[in-house]
Design a protein around this motif. Structure first.
Motif, PDB file in Angstrom:
ATOM      1  N   UNK A 183      -0.372  -9.696 -12.888  1.00 15.59           N
ATOM      2  CA  UNK A 183      -1.789  -9.429 -12.588  1.00 15.59           C
ATOM      3  C   UNK A 183      -2.307  -8.140 -13.225  1.00 15.59           C
ATOM      4  N   UNK A 184      -1.390  -7.279 -13.691  1.00 16.69           N
ATOM      5  CA  UNK A 184      -1.817  -5.995 -14.247  1.00 16.69           C
ATOM      6  C   UNK A 184      -1.984  -6.034 -15.774  1.00 16.69           C
ATOM      7  N   UNK A 205     -14.994   2.724  -6.938  1.00 20.81           N
ATOM      8  CA  UNK A 205     -13.785   3.112  -7.656  1.00 20.81           C
ATOM      9  C   UNK A 205     -12.747   2.017  -7.427  1.00 20.81           C
ATOM     10  N   UNK A 244      -5.253  -5.152  -4.027  1.00 24.71           N
ATOM     11  CA  UNK A 244      -4.004  -4.505  -3.606  1.00 24.71           C
ATOM     12  C   UNK A 244      -4.126  -3.001  -3.401  1.00 24.71           C
ATOM     13  N   UNK A 245      -4.790  -2.304  -4.314  1.00 22.48           N
ATOM     14  CA  UNK A 245      -4.686  -0.840  -4.334  1.00 22.48           C
ATOM     15  C   UNK A 245      -5.546  -0.172  -3.265  1.00 22.48           C
ATOM     16  N   UNK A 246      -6.593  -0.847  -2.815  1.00 13.18           N
ATOM     17  CA  UNK A 246      -7.439  -0.443  -1.682  1.00 13.18           C
ATOM     18  C   UNK A 246      -8.405   0.700  -1.982  1.00 13.18           C
ATOM     19  N   UNK A 247      -8.576   1.104  -3.231  1.00 11.60           N
ATOM     20  CA  UNK A 247      -9.525   2.180  -3.532  1.00 11.60           C
ATOM     21  C   UNK A 247     -10.956   1.775  -3.206  1.00 11.60           C
ATOM     22  N   UNK A 296      -7.612   2.553 -16.670  1.00 13.91           N
ATOM     23  CA  UNK A 296      -8.509   1.412 -16.533  1.00 13.91           C
ATOM     24  C   UNK A 296      -9.705   1.762 -15.657  1.00 13.91           C
ATOM     25  N   UNK A 320      -8.740   0.455  -8.885  1.00 14.64           N
ATOM     26  CA  UNK A 320      -7.586   0.620  -9.766  1.00 14.64           C
ATOM     27  C   UNK A 320      -6.932  -0.697 -10.129  1.00 14.64           C
ATOM     28  N   UNK A 321      -6.905  -1.640  -9.176  1.00 15.07           N
ATOM     29  CA  UNK A 321      -6.189  -2.887  -9.482  1.00 15.07           C
ATOM     30  C   UNK A 321      -7.139  -4.052  -9.734  1.00 15.07           C
ATOM     31  N   UNK A 372      -7.593  -6.521  -7.891  1.00 16.56           N
ATOM     32  CA  UNK A 372      -7.075  -7.781  -7.352  1.00 16.56           C
ATOM     33  C   UNK A 372      -6.705  -7.684  -5.872  1.00 16.56           C
TER      34      UNK A 372
END
Lengths: 345, 282
Positions: free
Chosen positions: B8-9, B243, B250-253, B59, B245-246, B248
């Motif tokens: 996914x990344x 903001x 997952x990262x929760x930003x 990214x 980061x992912x 998809x």
């Protein structure tokens, strides 16, 4: 159906010796500073196995490392190419895993497979055997009874051990556990009825052994009803030092960031690193807008996520009562303090 | 364990085919994946975004400013220079390679827009995701009612998407109105914040949908003004910038209460936002 066996303590080291040949072995060990941490066992003969203290970190750093390379890239006049990188750890057996850390792994299994299958975590996880250890005597800051995943665990482990004094009662909860028992039958004998009763007795004693009463259920209910006063968040935010220690030791905090690390003018690596929602910059956008007021709402989100949003989504909180944030927080804004404040009328 | 599932990344390289200077801060990059097979099979909807990689810069999420039907084989990203990645991107010229993954996010509900009059309200770079919807509607003009486009900029020289605005104005049943916060010599158009333009157009809220994107304060005041004009909350649609980061989930930003903007948004109706603690409405 799970099966019960007896492993005499005299047989523990010989069994670990066998397991260490079949798997990369990770166990709680005391280091030369006296700290108990999960670490890879280099030698079963000389390992300082410590089953008496709570490991200061969960297994999170093993299954979801603080930092890992997810891609390598080259960029020059000719182009820009990114290549995925996967660490490929050998099959790993984690020994002596407490019920809190087992529950946290089950939570991470959901987080990293539900919406998007995260290949790095799942790659490691699929290669994992978990040998649990029930807690006969909860540690001073533990409250897994309140989060309903301990002190004895029924879920997650391939083999689950209960210390009966001179022997362990071993319950095989999953196929991998049965495989271990049947592969090395010389170390195991059938459990007697009396030994299974003894385990239940120890379970009852352990349940009564918690030194802290943390009313997680009450806090969850008050959050659901919107009854937690703004002053609670204010008080916690004022005292939070924004160090993210809680998030780093938390076995269920899985926020991360992704950054590029140039290695030369034309190449570099892309890293996935732990992050924490309490950091002021976590939500700040390029240009400066921040949708979360750092001093007020960041710590609020941390507790709402664990005790409200995850309860709504998964039916249980994502706090597993391990108490590690109580150990590490020097501002006194750990989750037990929040539960205490939130429970006050 | 070998990984056979998709990563996914992992982004795919894409070439900058053209660069359109929109104003001193905004450029529109016209892109195509370098792998023709990837480019041919790439599908997206108005309102979705891409995670954009620029060498050494990591990214950032950028919403797609074109519609698939309007720009076949090409992806437009309109980018305001705001941080490290977007500043580096602004230095890139035609022929340069970046990398893209996606598309991500919930898109504008195009089927709900059919048969409706559409009111687009944009501020600054906020016109970028709306541009994708406008292009999509104009490519299938018969399915939509009257189209009104209100666009606010700080100054006349900040007006972006001028070529687009000029084209849209030529279309039957399309009205474009511009306003600026601060006029410059020679400006004869409206002066003031973009919600004030709502007084200058004929509105039929019951038969309309309003689509809004811009800076947080602009969204706040525009949504309030639309409600005052009689638009129902479910007929006001906006898209949030966060903001990420992912991209998809997952990262929760991009957390927004119990939602993640990357997967639960970025497109939300006002009815949905009313139940959340949103900076844009605070």
């Amino acid at each position: 159906m799970s099966s019960s066996h007896i492993l005499k303590k005299d047989h523990l080291i010989p069994l670990l010796r066998k397991l260490g040949k079949a798997y990369r072995l990770v166990a709680p060990m005391q280091n030369r500073h006296g700290d108990t941490l999960f670490a890879e066992v280099a030698s079963v003969e000389t390992m300082a196995l410590d089953l008496d203290h709570q490991p200061q970190e969960s297994l999170k750093p093993f299954l979801f490392p603080q930092q890992e390379v997810i891609a390598a890239y080259e960029a020059d006049q000719a182009g820009y190419a990114l290549h995925p990188r996967y660490a490929a750890p050998p099959p790993t057996l984690y020994f002596g895993v407490r019920s809190c850390d087992l529950a946290a792994i089950l939570y991470m299994d959901v987080i990293f497979s539900q919406r998007t299958r995260e290949p790095h975590y799942l790659g490691r996880r699929h290669n994992t055997v978990l040998v649990g250890l029930n807690c006969n005597a909860p540690f001073p800051n533990c409250f897994c009874d309140a989060t309903k995943n301990g002190p004895f665990s029924e879920l997650g482990a391939d083999l689950q051990l209960t210390d009966l004094g001179d022997r362990f009662l071993v319950t095989a909860g999953r196929a991998q556990g049965e495989t271990i028992v049947s592969r090395w039958p010389q170390f195991f004998s059938a459990a007697e009825e009396a030994e299974i009763k003894k385990q239940y007795q120890l379970y009852l004693e352990a349940r009564g052994g918690f030194q802290r009463q943390v009313h997680v259920d009450l806090a969850i209910r008050r959050l659901a009803e919107g009854m937690v006063d703004e002053a609670v968040w204010q008080q916690l935010s004022l005292r939070c030092q924004d160090c993210a220690g809680c998030a780093y030791v938390c076995p269920t905090c899985t926020c991360f960031t992704i950054v590029d690390q140039p290695r030369s003018a034309t190449s570099g690596e892309r890293l996935r690193c732990w992050d924490a929602c309490t950091f002021a910059g976590f939500t700040r956008m390029a240009g400066g807008h921040n949708p979360v007021e750092p001093k007020k709402a960041a710590i609020k989100h941390r507790f709402l996520h664990k005790l409200k949003y995850d309860v709504e989504k998964h039916g249980r909180p994502s706090c597993v009562g391990c108490g590690r944030c109580l150990d590490i927080c020097f501002g006194g804004t750990d989750i037990a303090r929040f539960v205490e404040l939130a429970s006050e009328e | 364990m070998p990984h056979t599932q998709s990563d996914p990344y992992l982004p795919q390289p894409a070439r900058i085919l053209r660069v359109i200077g929109e104003n001193s801060q905004i450029k529109t990059f016209v892109l195509a994946f370098t792998d023709p097979a990837v480019n041919a099979s790439f599908r997206y909807q108005p309102g979705q975004f891409l995670m954009v990689s620029v060498p050494h810069c990591g990214e950032a999420p950028i919403s797609i400013s074109s519609a698939q039907q309007a720009t076949p084989g090409e992806i437009h990203l309109s980018v305001r220079r705001a941080g490290k990645l977007t500043s580096a991107m602004h230095l890139l010229a035609e022929g340069a390679i970046i990398a893209l993954r996606g598309p991500y996010g919930r898109f504008f509900p195009m089927s709900d827009l059919c048969g409706k009059n559409l009111l687009f309200v944009g501020g600054g770079i906020g016109l970028a995701p709306l541009r994708a919807v406008i292009q999509s509607c104009l490519a299938d003009r018969g399915r939509f009612g009257a189209i009104t486009i209100l666009y606010g900029s700080r100054t006349p020289s900040d007006i972006a998407f001028r070529a687009d605005l000029a084209c849209w104005e030529q279309e039957a049943g399309v009205q474009c109105l511009l306003t600026v916060d601060t006029p410059e010599p020679g400006w004869s158009g409206a002066v003031g914040v973009v919600p004030k333009l709502l007084d200058q157009v004929a509105l039929d809220p019951a038969a309309s949908k309003a689509l809004v994107c811009g800076p947080p304060l602009m969204i706040k005041f525009t949504l309030a003004a639309l409600s005052a004009k009689g638009f129902a909350d479910q007929d006001i649609i906006t898209t949030l910038e966060r903001h990420m980061k992912c991209g998809v989930g997952l990262c929760r930003h991009c957390h927004l209460d119990n939602k993640l903007v990357c997967v639960d948004g970025p497109v939300f109706t006002k009815a949905e936002l009313n139940t959340l603690h949103v900076m844009e409405l605070a």
